[in-house]
Write an enzyme that holds these catalytic residues in place. Structure first.
Site, PDB file in Angstrom:
ATOM      1  N   HIS A   8      -8.084   0.344  -5.077  1.00 58.71           N
ATOM      2  CA  HIS A   8      -9.110   0.176  -3.675  1.00 58.71           C
ATOM      3  C   HIS A   8     -10.027   1.790  -3.810  1.00 58.71           C
ATOM      4  O   HIS A   8      -9.197   2.306  -3.220  1.00 58.71           O
ATOM      5  CB  HIS A   8      -8.172  -0.248  -2.707  1.00 58.71           C
ATOM      6  CG  HIS A   8      -9.141   0.119  -1.075  1.00 58.71           C
ATOM      7  ND1 HIS A   8      -9.030  -0.084   0.514  1.00 58.71           N
ATOM      8  CD2 HIS A   8      -9.889   0.511  -1.421  1.00 58.71           C
ATOM      9  CE1 HIS A   8      -9.658  -0.324   1.468  1.00 58.71           C
ATOM     10  NE2 HIS A   8     -10.706   0.476   0.512  1.00 58.71           N
ATOM     11  N   ASP A  25      -6.807  -5.998   4.742  1.00 58.18           N
ATOM     12  CA  ASP A  25      -5.896  -4.796   3.960  1.00 58.18           C
ATOM     13  C   ASP A  25      -6.539  -3.649   5.948  1.00 58.18           C
ATOM     14  O   ASP A  25      -7.480  -3.544   6.332  1.00 58.18           O
ATOM     15  CB  ASP A  25      -7.399  -3.496   3.057  1.00 58.18           C
ATOM     16  CG  ASP A  25      -6.306  -2.417   2.717  1.00 58.18           C
ATOM     17  OD1 ASP A  25      -5.579  -2.099   3.359  1.00 58.18           O
ATOM     18  OD2 ASP A  25      -7.127  -2.134   2.272  1.00 58.18           O
ATOM     19  N   GLY A  60       1.268  -1.687   4.167  1.00 58.18           N
ATOM     20  CA  GLY A  60       1.442   0.108   3.822  1.00 58.18           C
ATOM     21  C   GLY A  60       2.943   0.091   4.476  1.00 58.18           C
ATOM     22  O   GLY A  60       4.100   0.057   4.329  1.00 58.18           O
ATOM     23  N   ASP A 114      -4.444   3.041  -2.801  1.00 56.61           N
ATOM     24  CA  ASP A 114      -6.027   3.847  -1.784  1.00 56.61           C
ATOM     25  C   ASP A 114      -5.846   4.940  -2.286  1.00 56.61           C
ATOM     26  O   ASP A 114      -5.807   6.398  -2.115  1.00 56.61           O
ATOM     27  CB  ASP A 114      -5.308   4.735  -0.650  1.00 56.61           C
ATOM     28  CG  ASP A 114      -5.020   2.605   0.511  1.00 56.61           C
ATOM     29  OD1 ASP A 114      -6.191   1.597   0.817  1.00 56.61           O
ATOM     30  OD2 ASP A 114      -4.376   2.148   1.033  1.00 56.61           O
ATOM     31  N   MET A 122     -11.932   4.139  -2.042  1.00 57.55           N
ATOM     32  CA  MET A 122     -12.727   4.337  -0.772  1.00 57.55           C
ATOM     33  C   MET A 122     -12.971   6.204  -0.914  1.00 57.55           C
ATOM     34  O   MET A 122     -13.230   6.901  -0.863  1.00 57.55           O
ATOM     35  CB  MET A 122     -12.148   4.721   0.655  1.00 57.55           C
ATOM     36  CG  MET A 122     -11.457   3.504   1.087  1.00 57.55           C
ATOM     37  SD  MET A 122      -9.745   3.478   1.636  1.00 57.55           S
ATOM     38  CE  MET A 122      -8.600   3.399   0.337  1.00 57.55           C
ATOM     39  N   SER A 158       0.648  -1.338  -0.259  1.00 53.04           N
ATOM     40  CA  SER A 158       0.200   0.072   0.068  1.00 53.04           C
ATOM     41  C   SER A 158       0.745   1.008  -0.197  1.00 53.04           C
ATOM     42  O   SER A 158       1.262   1.717   0.805  1.00 53.04           O
ATOM     43  CB  SER A 158      -0.841  -0.081   1.482  1.00 53.04           C
ATOM     44  OG  SER A 158      -1.694   0.976   1.369  1.00 53.04           O
ATOM     45  N   HIS A 170      -0.835  -1.263  -3.860  1.00 55.52           N
ATOM     46  CA  HIS A 170      -2.031  -1.158  -3.368  1.00 55.52           C
ATOM     47  C   HIS A 170      -2.475   0.824  -3.445  1.00 55.52           C
ATOM     48  O   HIS A 170      -1.242   0.561  -2.523  1.00 55.52           O
ATOM     49  CB  HIS A 170      -2.450  -1.726  -1.975  1.00 55.52           C
ATOM     50  CG  HIS A 170      -3.722  -1.756  -1.678  1.00 55.52           C
ATOM     51  ND1 HIS A 170      -4.676  -2.913  -1.634  1.00 55.52           N
ATOM     52  CD2 HIS A 170      -4.314  -1.249  -0.609  1.00 55.52           C
ATOM     53  CE1 HIS A 170      -6.074  -1.958  -1.406  1.00 55.52           C
ATOM     54  NE2 HIS A 170      -5.784  -0.795  -0.529  1.00 55.52           N
ATOM     55  N   MET A 173      -8.971   7.885  -2.030  1.00 58.13           N
ATOM     56  CA  MET A 173     -10.242   8.873  -1.210  1.00 58.13           C
ATOM     57  C   MET A 173      -9.976   9.720  -1.888  1.00 58.13           C
ATOM     58  O   MET A 173      -9.531  10.402  -1.978  1.00 58.13           O
ATOM     59  CB  MET A 173      -9.692   8.513   0.971  1.00 58.13           C
ATOM     60  CG  MET A 173      -8.302   6.893   1.093  1.00 58.13           C
ATOM     61  SD  MET A 173      -7.622   7.940   2.252  1.00 58.13           S
ATOM     62  CE  MET A 173      -6.941   6.288   2.924  1.00 58.13           C
ATOM     63  N   MET A 218     -12.228  -5.237   5.191  1.00 55.57           N
ATOM     64  CA  MET A 218     -10.809  -3.817   6.002  1.00 55.57           C
ATOM     65  C   MET A 218     -11.157  -4.450   7.369  1.00 55.57           C
ATOM     66  O   MET A 218     -11.719  -5.153   8.063  1.00 55.57           O
ATOM     67  CB  MET A 218     -11.851  -2.650   5.962  1.00 55.57           C
ATOM     68  CG  MET A 218     -12.079  -2.278   4.423  1.00 55.57           C
ATOM     69  SD  MET A 218     -10.275  -2.003   4.318  1.00 55.57           S
ATOM     70  CE  MET A 218      -9.353  -0.955   5.328  1.00 55.57           C
TER      71      MET A 218
HETATM   72  C1  DX5 Z   1      -6.549   1.789   5.056  1.00 57.20           C
HETATM   73  C2  DX5 Z   1      -6.134   1.255   3.262  1.00 57.20           C
HETATM   74  C3  DX5 Z   1      -4.969   0.846   3.606  1.00 57.20           C
HETATM   75  C4  DX5 Z   1      -4.290   1.389   4.206  1.00 57.20           C
HETATM   76  C5  DX5 Z   1      -2.956   0.341   4.881  1.00 57.20           C
HETATM   77  O1  DX5 Z   1      -7.652   2.316   4.845  1.00 57.20           O
HETATM   78  O2  DX5 Z   1      -6.910   0.915   2.969  1.00 57.20           O
HETATM   79  O3  DX5 Z   1      -5.143   0.067   2.730  1.00 57.20           O
HETATM   80  O4  DX5 Z   1      -2.855   2.014   3.618  1.00 57.20           O
HETATM   81  O5  DX5 Z   1      -1.391   0.465   6.084  1.00 57.20           O
HETATM   82  P1  DX5 Z   1      -1.313  -0.040   6.991  1.00 57.20           P
HETATM   83  O6  DX5 Z   1      -0.660  -0.931   6.156  1.00 57.20           O
HETATM   84  O7  DX5 Z   1      -0.164   1.025   7.462  1.00 57.20           O
HETATM   85  O8  DX5 Z   1      -2.350  -0.304   7.366  1.00 57.20           O
HETATM   86 ZN    ZN Z   2      -6.423  -0.373   1.056  1.00 53.44          ZN
END
Ligand code: DX5
Ligand code: ZN
Length: 217
Positions: free
Chosen positions: A65, A174, A196, A34, A67, A7, A32, A36, A136
């Protein structure tokens, strides 16, 4: 087959291409990404221009992903950006079945994500149509959060439901995944581990090797 998806939310954005190239060389399987929107989740991360420019930095599949609220609006542009897997939240789209078909018709793998509090039952009827289910393991929106322990039961429940109806999506976890819980999520049924912080904080190569060892690779 077990896979590791890095991530980039936790990477050093001033060296994004370099971080992804190092993770690729170290042996991660997916990138990955993300996305947002500041509505479905409080933060805004990045969108199409950054995803598109990152495409030339790696040959790895893009595991996107979303969000975002009403993710269907972004799907065609993601195809243009080189996305391979597009995962939408069941909570964010009014017509989940239609959105899944839209992703598949564009030749991408469709994924469906569930927030921690959303029951597996909500996606029962689309389990056979998706290529990936994202469980999640933290509330979405931020990196670096603590793994929610009841996720283990949820993974087992999903695995059982898949077996019962003969569905075979990749099961992705995740949020808060690290060296302390990687084995537990694998044992509970996870096929794709997103990480991540555990990959990008510290030494990327060492961190990926540690994950690979736990994954028996
Ligand atoms: C959270 C994201 C994850 C996040 C994971 O909303 O969807 O992909 O980056 O990060 P870590 O591994 O640091 O929890
Ligand atoms: Zn994610």
């Amino acid at each position: 087959m077990l896979r590791l998806s890095s991530s980039i939310l936790a990477s050093d954005f001033t060296k994004l291409g370099e971080c992804v190239a190092r993770a690729e060389k170290a042996g991660v399987d997916f990138v990955h990404i993300d996305v947002m929107d500041g509505m479905f989740v409080p933060q805004i991360s990045f969108g199409e221009p950054i995803i598109k420019s990152l495409r030339s930095a790696t040959a790895l599949p893009f595991d996107v992903h979303l969000m975002v609220q009403d993710p269907e609006k972004m799907v065609p542009a993601l195809k243009e950006c080189g996305a391979d897997i597009v995962t939408v939240h069941a909570e964010a789209t009014k017509h989940l079945d239609r959105t899944i078909n839209q992703i598949k018709e564009l030749g991408m793998i469709a994924g469906v994500a569930l927030n921690p509090s959303t029951p597996i039952e909500n996606i029962k009827y689309v389990l056979k149509s998706v290529g990936l289910v994202l469980i999640m393991t933290v509330n979405p929106g931020y990196g670096g959060q603590k793994f929610i322990p009841y996720s283990i039961d949820k993974l087992k429940e999903l695995k059982e439901m898949c077996q019962k109806i003969d569905a075979n999506p990749m099961i992705e976890v995740d949020g808060g995944i690290g060296f302390d819980n990687a084995k537990d999520v694998i044992d509970a049924g996870a096929d794709v581990l997103v990480a991540g912080t555990a990959i990008f904080k510290g030494n990327i190569e060492d961190n990926v090797s540690r994950f690979k060892l736990i994954m028996g690779q």
